[in-house]
Every structure is written in structure tokens, then in C-alpha cells.
Design an enzyme around this catalytic site. Structure first.
Site, PDB file in Angstrom:
ATOM      1  N   GLY A 249       0.819  -1.201   0.000  1.00 13.33           N
ATOM      2  CA  GLY A 249       0.000   0.000   0.000  1.00 13.33           C
ATOM      3  C   GLY A 249       0.857   1.257   0.000  1.00 13.33           C
TER       4      GLY A 249
ATOM      5  CD1 TRP B  24      -1.879   1.632  -5.768  1.00 13.77           C
ATOM      6  CD2 TRP B  24      -2.094   3.366  -4.379  1.00 13.77           C
ATOM      7  NE1 TRP B  24      -2.942   2.399  -6.213  1.00 13.77           N
ATOM      8  CE2 TRP B  24      -3.088   3.461  -5.375  1.00 13.77           C
ATOM      9  CE3 TRP B  24      -2.038   4.343  -3.390  1.00 13.77           C
ATOM     10  CZ2 TRP B  24      -4.016   4.505  -5.408  1.00 13.77           C
ATOM     11  CZ3 TRP B  24      -2.954   5.386  -3.427  1.00 13.77           C
ATOM     12  CH2 TRP B  24      -3.935   5.460  -4.418  1.00 13.77           C
ATOM     13  CG  HIS B  25       0.310   6.153  -1.136  1.00 14.20           C
ATOM     14  ND1 HIS B  25      -0.093   4.998  -0.503  1.00 14.20           N
ATOM     15  CD2 HIS B  25      -0.686   7.048  -0.952  1.00 14.20           C
ATOM     16  CE1 HIS B  25      -1.287   5.192   0.037  1.00 14.20           C
ATOM     17  NE2 HIS B  25      -1.666   6.417  -0.224  1.00 14.20           N
ATOM     18  N   GLY B  26       3.791   5.618  -4.284  1.00 16.46           N
ATOM     19  CA  GLY B  26       4.897   6.175  -5.056  1.00 16.46           C
ATOM     20  C   GLY B  26       6.162   5.344  -4.959  1.00 16.46           C
TER      21      GLY B  26
ATOM     22  CG  PHE C   7      -0.242   9.346  -4.671  1.00 13.75           C
ATOM     23  CD1 PHE C   7       1.134   9.365  -4.652  1.00 13.75           C
ATOM     24  CD2 PHE C   7      -0.926  10.010  -3.669  1.00 13.75           C
ATOM     25  CE1 PHE C   7       1.832  10.027  -3.673  1.00 13.75           C
ATOM     26  CE2 PHE C   7      -0.240  10.671  -2.660  1.00 13.75           C
ATOM     27  CZ  PHE C   7       1.138  10.681  -2.654  1.00 13.75           C
TER      28      PHE C   7
END
Length: 504
Positions: free
Chosen positions: A348, A351-353, A504
Site C-alpha cells: 500500500g 502504491w503511493h509512489g 499517485f
């Protein structure tokens, strides 16, 4: 020939054709966002056509889909074609899956969907990250590729993936009309920054007769105004005038300034992201569609588990249903449960970067979730146990400060910057600067106080405000909108501040 006549006609009406073309063409420095004047103008024009097509379902869906693609073009330019690739591919895969009974072949089909969606995501988002990690293996110098990150690619790929996975699991029947699926994936209110809307929740609404009740309209106005105020007044102002200065070079500021910079960022990212979600929900309501709530006063949480039940709900439930459960969830013993929680949050974070900061942020939350689950089982507390009184206040304060500590890694672009900020807070605090800090940034702290006060006020107050807006006559609602826009104009910075989650 006809093109020149058209240009001459536009110019003869008193308009500047070149200026209009410039405004309507993609500009990477000015992406189209909800809080911009251009979007307001386009949405008003869009609404007139939308209402005119209210009884022509197919034409209305086609018109909205075309507008959504244009909206995405204004956000990411030429890369709007990626949206089409994901849409057509997953639509075909789901249709083929419908006629495939062999489990092995169905697994291959859903794996193909994963490869397409995650392949695009990995290329645009993580190529340079992994290239930098692996370059020392062959002794090469790292020189990043010039790869543009399309806005919202993480959102529409996850949204489309939820559809194919649900079809694979037998929880959803595939659509037979490509236009319906195009409409679902590209619907512009949530396209570039969520919420991640599940197919099972949205698809049944697509072919319903268009109907917007006075309650839906009033709620839509309330959500739009609430989101606009959060984003354009609170978030943008404290960001430009305080938070960015602290995070750009934390070593230049005292510990107390860094600490309040972290508090400011905690409010900024909440107001920015929940503000976008509120506007998306409000715009959808005005168009006759309902989205699930994406934020539920997350800083009222009394545990990290509770925080993830309240923060970015569409992502946290997506990770739970499609990643955590797929890893085994809590079905394979306590150790695997804790490991699955940590792995889920690590992914997770990624996923943001493509940054170690995001991985550290996700890892901290994963470990905290695992420890909370372990502690809860150790003392025999039920899953829905809620503390009360002084214990709850203490738990909320501890949870809030843990979340703020994690935001340090989330916000800083380098790990060194995060360490520098933490070091300043713990070794160079200087509380005697507090009064000077407040007086020097009194407007910022006034908005921060207002933002946190509104956030921590009872939920019943927000519900009453929403009901009050619903009951207002249309002219009064219009006056309220004008008043909020006037406030936005008074406090906004000269440059449009993109939403944080656009990256994102």
C-alpha cells in the site's frame, strides 16, 4: 477552407480563437482540477447538455464518457489513451471469462488483467525506482528515464482490476455493453483521484432513469462547498504559507516549528484529499449517482486499525478485499495474519509512489496494525471494542501522533529529510519560540485551529449542516456558493495548487 471560415467566425463574434484553443488544450503546468475556474465553466456547459439528454440514456452515457476522456486529456495530455487500453482489455477479458469454465484458464485470464494493469502501473511509476536499485549490480551510473506519470493511473487501474477480479470470483456478472464499462471506468468525478468505486456499487446505477431529488441536490451542494473550502481555503493556504517552507529545509527551523509543520501537513493532506473526495461525491450526486464516503473523521481514531477504517476507505477496503484476503488474510494462523498485514501495508505504501519513504510509511502502519491485532488478542478484546472516557481521549491522542510521525516519511522527498526533521524535534525544540511562531503565522494557525475544530466536532453537527443546506431554497444555496467562492478568491495563492493525490 472551412477551418479558416470557422476561425474567422469565432473572431468576428469578439472571441480570440487562439486564446480559446490555448485554454482548451492540455497544459502540463495547469492541469484541469475541480477548484479551477475553467472546470466551473466547462461543468456548467456540460450540465446544460447533460440535462437536455436526460431521457436519451445511450446518448447521455456517450456524452459523459466523451467529456470524461476530455477531462482526462486536460489532466494528462496524450496519455488519455492508456485509459482506453485498460478499459477495452478488461472488458474483453471479463467477457471471455464469462464463457470459460475451466479454473486454470480463468486464472490465466485474471492474470492477464493483472499483467496489463499492473504492467502499466509498474512502467510509468516504478521503472526508475527499480532501475536505480539494480544499476549497481552491473556497475552502471544511474540516469533516470524521462517517464511522465499520467495523473490518476493508480486509481483507474485499481478500479478496473476490481471488476475483473470480481468477475473471476463469481461475485459479479460481466457487462455486455462496452459503453457501460467505458462510462464506469472513465466517469470524471472520481477518475483522477478517487474514490475507487467498486463495479458492484456503481454499475447498477448506470442505466437507471436520471433522477436528482432535492435531497440529492442539496447534499451535492453541501459536499462541493465543504470540499472546496477544505482544499482551496485551508489546505492550500497553510501549505503555501507554512508547511512547504518547513519541509523544504527542516534543519533551518527549530523543533517546535518542525512539529507544527507536521501538524500542518496532517491537516493539509486530510483537507486536500478529503476535499477532492467531497467534491467528487457532490458532483456525482448532482449527476444522479451515489459514491461511498471516502473519509470519516480519521483523526478521531482511537487505534491504527480504526484509522484505516476511516482514512481513504475506498483504498483500504480495496487492499483488504483484493490483497490481504488473497494473501490468506487471517485464515492461516496468527503469524501469517500479522505478516499479511505488514505485506499489505508495505505494498500500500509502494502504491503511493516509487520511494523508500513511502515503503517506510507503509511498513510503520503495517507493523502498528499487526501489533494492535496482537495486543487485542492478548487481552481478549472483541473486534469492535471501543474505549471510552479518558482512555479514549488518550488513545486518540496517541494514534494521532503516531499517524503524524508517519506523515513525516510520507511528505519528505528524501529519507535524510525525514531524519533531519525528527532530529530537530527531539534535540532542538525551543518551546520559548511558541509565542513568536503563533504571532508570525497567526493566519495560518487560525485556519489550522478552524480545520482541526471542524474535524473533531461531533458528527451530528456536520449532519445538521448538511440537512440545513438541503432545506435551503435554491436562491439561498446559490448565495452560499457565491460566498464560498468569494472566500476562496480572497485567500487563494496566485498559482493553482494541484491535489496532492494527483501524483499517485
Amino acid at each position: 477552407m472551412w477551418q479558416q471560415k470557422f476561425i474567422d467566425t469565432i473572431n468576428s463574434l469578439g472571441f480570440d480563437y487562439d486564446k480559446i484553443l490555448e485554454v482548451l488544450t492540455y497544459d502540463p503546468k495547469q492541469p484541469l482540477i475541480f477548484s479551477s475556474g475553467l472546470f466551473v465553466f466547462l461543468f456548467l456547459a456540460f450540465s446544460l447538455v447533460y440535462v437536455a439528454l436526460r431521457k436519451q440514456t445511450a446518448l447521455r452515457l456517450l456524452f459523459v464518457s466523451a467529456f470524461s476522456y476530455y477531462f482526462y486529456y486536460k489532466s494528462s495530455g496524450f496519455y488519455f489513451f492508456l485509459l482506453g487500453i485498460v478499459t477495452v482489455t478488461d472488458f474483453i477479458i471479463a467477457r471471455v471469462m464469462e464463457h470459460t469454465r475451466e479454473k486454470g484458464k480463468r486464472k490465466l485470464l485474471v492474470l492477464l488483467s493483472l499483467c496489463v494493469n499492473l504492467g502499466l502501473l509498474c512502467y510509468f511509476k516504478y521503472t526508475n525506482f527499480f532501475y536505480e536499485m539494480l544499476s549497481p549490480l552491473w556497475g552502471g551510473n544511474f540516469s533516470p528515464f524521462d517517464i511522465f506519470l499520467p495523473v490518476g493511473i493508480s486509481f483507474f487501474t485499481f478500479q478496473s482490476l476490481s471488476y475483473t477480479i470480481d468477475v473471476y470470483r463469481g461475485d459479479l456478472k460481466p457487462l455486455h455493453n462496452l459503453l457501460d464499462y467505458v462510462f464506469y471506468v472513465s466517469f470524471f468525478p472520481q477518475l483522477v483521484a478517487g474514490p475507487i468505486v467498486r463495479a458492484r456499487d456503481f454499475i447498477p446505477q448506470i442505466r437507471r432513469p436520471l433522477f436528482v431529488s432535492s435531497e440529492m441536490f442539496g447534499q451535492g451542494v453541501f459536499f462541493i462547498l465543504s470540499g472546496l473550502f477544505k482544499k482551496a481555503v485551508i489546505s492550500d493556504y497553510i501549505s503555501v504559507n507554512f508547511v512547504e517552507r518547513i519541509f523544504e529545509n527542516p534543519s533551518l527551523y527549530s523543533g517546535i516549528e518542525n512539529l507544527f509543520g507536521v501538524y500542518g501537513y496532517a491537516l493539509q493532506i486530510y483537507c486536500d484529499f478529503s476535499g477532492y473526495s467531497d467534491m467528487a461525491i457532490g458532483i456525482a450526486l448532482l449527476l444522479g449517482f451515489r459514491f461511498p464516503i471516502n473519509f470519516n473523521s480519521p483523526y478521531k481514531s482511537d487505534s491504527v486499525t480504526d484509522f484505516w477504517h476511516r482514512w481513504h476507505i475506498s483504498l483500504s477496503t480495496w487492499l483488504r478485499d483484493y490483497l490481504y484476503i488473497s494473501l490468506g488474510g487471517n485464515r492461516k494462523g496468527k503469524f501469517r495474519t500479522y505478516l499479511n498485514l505488514i505485506l499489505t501495508m508495505l505494498l500500500g505504501g509502494l502504491w503511493h509512489g516509487a520511494s523508500w519513504n513511502f515503503i517506510v510509511w507503509g511498513g510503520l502502519h503495517g507493523v502498528a496494525l499487526a501489533l494492535h491485532k496482537f495486543f487485542r488478542s492478548l487481552v481478549g478484546r472483541e473486534k469492535n471494542y471501543r474505549s471510552s472516557g479518558i482512555k479514549r481521549i488518550f488513545a486518540v491522542v496517541i494514534t494521532f501522533h503516531f499517524v503524524c510521525f508517519c506523515w513525516i516519511f510520507f511528505r519528505n522527498t528524501t529519507f535524510e529529510g525525514s531524519v533531519s526533521m525528527i532530529t530537530q524535534i527531539f534535540t532542538s525544540f525551543h518551546p520559548e519560540l511558541f509565542v513568536q511562531l503563533i504571532t508570525g503565522y497567526w493566519k495560518v494557525f487560525l485556519l489550522m485551529g478552524l480545520g482541526f475544530a471542524l474535524h473533531w466536532c461531533p458528527d451530528s453537527w456536520q449532519n445538521r449542516c448538511s440537512d440545513m443546506v438541503v432545506r435551503m431554497p435554491l436562491p439561498v444555496q446559490a448565495i452560499l456558493i457565491i460566498a464560498v467562492i468569494f472566500i476562496v478568491i480572497q485567500v487563494k495563492s496566485s498559482d493553482i495548487q494541484p491535489f496532492i493525490y494527483f501524483q499517485f
